[in-house]
Motif scaffolding. Structure first.
Motif, short mmCIF file in Angstrom:
data_model
loop_
_atom_site.label_atom_id
_atom_site.label_comp_id
_atom_site.label_asym_id
_atom_site.label_seq_id
_atom_site.Cartn_x
_atom_site.Cartn_y
_atom_site.Cartn_z
N SER A 225 -31.07 -10.24 -13.79
CA SER A 225 -30.37 -10.91 -12.68
C SER A 225 -28.88 -10.57 -12.67
CB SER A 225 -30.57 -12.42 -12.76
OG SER A 225 -29.98 -12.95 -13.93
N ALA A 226 -28.28 -10.41 -13.84
CA ALA A 226 -26.87 -10.07 -13.91
C ALA A 226 -26.62 -8.62 -13.46
CB ALA A 226 -26.33 -10.27 -15.32
N ALA A 227 -27.61 -7.76 -13.70
CA ALA A 227 -27.46 -6.34 -13.34
C ALA A 227 -27.65 -6.09 -11.86
CB ALA A 227 -28.45 -5.50 -14.14
N LEU B 107 -34.32 -13.72 -21.95
CA LEU B 107 -33.16 -12.84 -21.99
C LEU B 107 -33.33 -11.65 -21.04
CD1 LEU B 107 -30.44 -12.03 -23.15
CD2 LEU B 107 -31.66 -10.93 -25.04
N ASP B 108 -34.54 -11.11 -20.95
CA ASP B 108 -34.82 -10.02 -19.99
C ASP B 108 -34.49 -10.47 -18.57
OD1 ASP B 108 -35.85 -8.15 -21.89
OD2 ASP B 108 -37.74 -9.23 -21.88
N HIS B 109 -34.88 -11.68 -18.23
CA HIS B 109 -34.65 -12.20 -16.88
C HIS B 109 -33.16 -12.37 -16.61
CE1 HIS B 109 -36.83 -14.16 -13.48
NE2 HIS B 109 -35.62 -14.59 -13.24
#
Length: 64
Positions: free
Chosen positions: A61-63, A55-57
């Motif tokens: 990536s979305a940010a 989830l961190d990844h």
């Protein structure tokens, strides 16, 4: 239909749960995933080594 500009090539290996290694594209070194912080608290788990979660990844990536 247009040709894709990128096709993700990912291999994921399950190590001792909850740890996983992901080999992404042509990167020689794997990305390590596991649990930490609130996730480990939620699962009441105490990993030997804390790693970012998948989830961190996704959020990073979305940010970007």
């Amino acid at each position: 239909m247009a040709k894709p500009i990128e096709i993700s090539k990912v291999r994921i290996y399950q190590d001792d749960p909850p740890n996983r290694r992901a080999y992404i594209g042509n990167f020689a070194e794997p990305f390590h995933y596991g649990i930490h912080g609130g996730v480990k608290d939620f699962y009441k788990a105490e990993p030997e080594v804390e790693h970012p979660s998948t989830l961190d990844h996704i959020v990073a990536s979305a940010a970007g």
